[in-house]
Design a protein around this motif. Structure first.
Motif, PDB file in Angstrom:
ATOM      1  N   GLU A   1      47.420 -65.947-105.816  1.00 32.27           N
ATOM      2  CA  GLU A   1      48.859 -66.182-105.890  1.00 32.27           C
ATOM      3  C   GLU A   1      49.126 -67.620-105.466  1.00 32.27           C
ATOM      4  O   GLU A   1      48.540 -68.102-104.501  1.00 32.27           O
ATOM      5  CB  GLU A   1      49.612 -65.221-104.965  1.00 32.27           C
ATOM      6  N   GLY A   2      49.988 -68.290-106.221  1.00 29.17           N
ATOM      7  CA  GLY A   2      50.267 -69.682-105.919  1.00 29.17           C
ATOM      8  C   GLY A   2      51.684 -70.066-106.260  1.00 29.17           C
ATOM      9  O   GLY A   2      52.444 -69.296-106.839  1.00 29.17           O
ATOM     10  N   ARG A   3      52.039 -71.288-105.896  1.00 29.24           N
ATOM     11  CA  ARG A   3      53.366 -71.840-106.174  1.00 29.24           C
ATOM     12  C   ARG A   3      53.179 -73.168-106.881  1.00 29.24           C
ATOM     13  O   ARG A   3      52.343 -73.975-106.484  1.00 29.24           O
ATOM     14  CB  ARG A   3      54.134 -72.032-104.873  1.00 29.24           C
ATOM     15  N   GLY A   4      53.941 -73.392-107.940  1.00 24.95           N
ATOM     16  CA  GLY A   4      53.864 -74.623-108.707  1.00 24.95           C
ATOM     17  C   GLY A   4      54.111 -75.841-107.838  1.00 24.95           C
ATOM     18  O   GLY A   4      55.071 -75.862-107.068  1.00 24.95           O
ATOM     19  N   VAL A   5      53.252 -76.846-107.959  1.00 22.79           N
ATOM     20  CA  VAL A   5      53.365 -78.047-107.136  1.00 22.79           C
ATOM     21  C   VAL A   5      54.638 -78.822-107.493  1.00 22.79           C
ATOM     22  O   VAL A   5      55.352 -79.285-106.616  1.00 22.79           O
ATOM     23  CB  VAL A   5      52.119 -78.946-107.320  1.00 22.79           C
TER      24      VAL A   5
ATOM     25  N   SER B   1      50.141 -75.173-115.524  1.00 24.25           N
ATOM     26  CA  SER B   1      50.846 -75.930-114.501  1.00 24.25           C
ATOM     27  C   SER B   1      50.007 -75.941-113.226  1.00 24.25           C
ATOM     28  O   SER B   1      49.445 -74.913-112.847  1.00 24.25           O
ATOM     29  CB  SER B   1      52.200 -75.271-114.236  1.00 24.25           C
ATOM     30  N   PRO B   2      49.905 -77.101-112.536  1.00 23.69           N
ATOM     31  CA  PRO B   2      49.133 -77.132-111.289  1.00 23.69           C
ATOM     32  C   PRO B   2      49.861 -76.365-110.185  1.00 23.69           C
ATOM     33  O   PRO B   2      51.055 -76.541-109.985  1.00 23.69           O
ATOM     34  CB  PRO B   2      49.021 -78.620-110.955  1.00 23.69           C
TER      35      PRO B   2
ATOM     36  N   ASP C   1      57.183 -77.686-109.888  1.00 25.08           N
ATOM     37  CA  ASP C   1      58.377 -76.916-110.237  1.00 25.08           C
ATOM     38  C   ASP C   1      58.733 -75.842-109.218  1.00 25.08           C
ATOM     39  O   ASP C   1      59.813 -75.271-109.274  1.00 25.08           O
ATOM     40  CB  ASP C   1      58.246 -76.295-111.627  1.00 25.08           C
ATOM     41  N   GLY C   2      57.843 -75.513-108.274  1.00 26.88           N
ATOM     42  CA  GLY C   2      58.141 -74.561-107.211  1.00 26.88           C
ATOM     43  C   GLY C   2      58.125 -73.098-107.623  1.00 26.88           C
ATOM     44  O   GLY C   2      58.452 -72.229-106.825  1.00 26.88           O
ATOM     45  N   ARG C   3      57.746 -72.767-108.876  1.00 21.79           N
ATOM     46  CA  ARG C   3      57.733 -71.384-109.343  1.00 21.79           C
ATOM     47  C   ARG C   3      56.506 -70.640-108.826  1.00 21.79           C
ATOM     48  O   ARG C   3      55.418 -71.191-108.759  1.00 21.79           O
ATOM     49  CB  ARG C   3      57.730 -71.337-110.871  1.00 21.79           C
ATOM     50  N   LYS C   4      56.684 -69.356-108.494  1.00 23.72           N
ATOM     51  CA  LYS C   4      55.568 -68.510-108.067  1.00 23.72           C
ATOM     52  C   LYS C   4      54.808 -68.028-109.292  1.00 23.72           C
ATOM     53  O   LYS C   4      55.416 -67.653-110.304  1.00 23.72           O
ATOM     54  CB  LYS C   4      56.079 -67.291-107.309  1.00 23.72           C
ATOM     55  N   ARG C   5      53.479 -68.022-109.191  1.00 23.93           N
ATOM     56  CA  ARG C   5      52.632 -67.547-110.280  1.00 23.93           C
ATOM     57  C   ARG C   5      51.466 -66.776-109.687  1.00 23.93           C
ATOM     58  O   ARG C   5      51.094 -66.992-108.540  1.00 23.93           O
ATOM     59  CB  ARG C   5      52.102 -68.714-111.104  1.00 23.93           C
TER      60      ARG C   5
END
Length: 124
Positions: free
Chosen positions: A45-49, A22-23, A51-55
């Motif tokens: 650490e990032g957040r899905g563009v 996921s981007p 879906d907004g989920r943290k990854r």
């Protein structure tokens, strides 16, 4: 698919990276020094563009990761129905329906900017 490979050391905060297919937009990037037996590690650490989920991602700095090529496009609001807006792309004149974000207040004839990646779209 519109993506390219980069080394983890070339990533920076505010750019995009693929995490769990996921981007994601990078919120934090840190590196740890190399140890006695090994190379330096990076933690991203990032957040899905879309879906907004943290990854998060932890890799050696010389590892290669996929970076999505997300296009920024201009559109015009044609009509608004409930939580959805019909948008016309200002380059191709293609129309499509998008969900309006909670913090946005759109009305017909407004010009907007949106992100597009592999058929997924999001108003920014």
């Amino acid at each position: 698919m519109p993506k390219e490979q980069k080394q983890v050391r070339d990533l920076q905060e505010g750019s995009y990276v693929m995490m769990e297919e996921s981007p994601c937009k990078i919120n934090a990037y840190s590196t740890a020094k190399p140890g006695k037996h090994g190379s330096a590690k990076a933690r991203v650490e990032g957040r899905g563009v879309f879906d907004g989920r943290k990854r998060s991602l932890s890799q050696p700095v010389d590892a290669k990761v996929w970076v999505p090529i997300i296009e920024r496009k201009q559109g015009q609001v044609v009509s608004v129905t409930g939580d959805d807006a019909q948008i016309m792309d200002l380059e191709t004149y293609q129309t499509f329906t998008m969900r309006i974000p909670d913090d946005e207040d759109l009305s017909p004839d407004d010009e907007i900017e949106y992100l597009e990646y592999e058929g997924q779209r999001k108003i920014v």
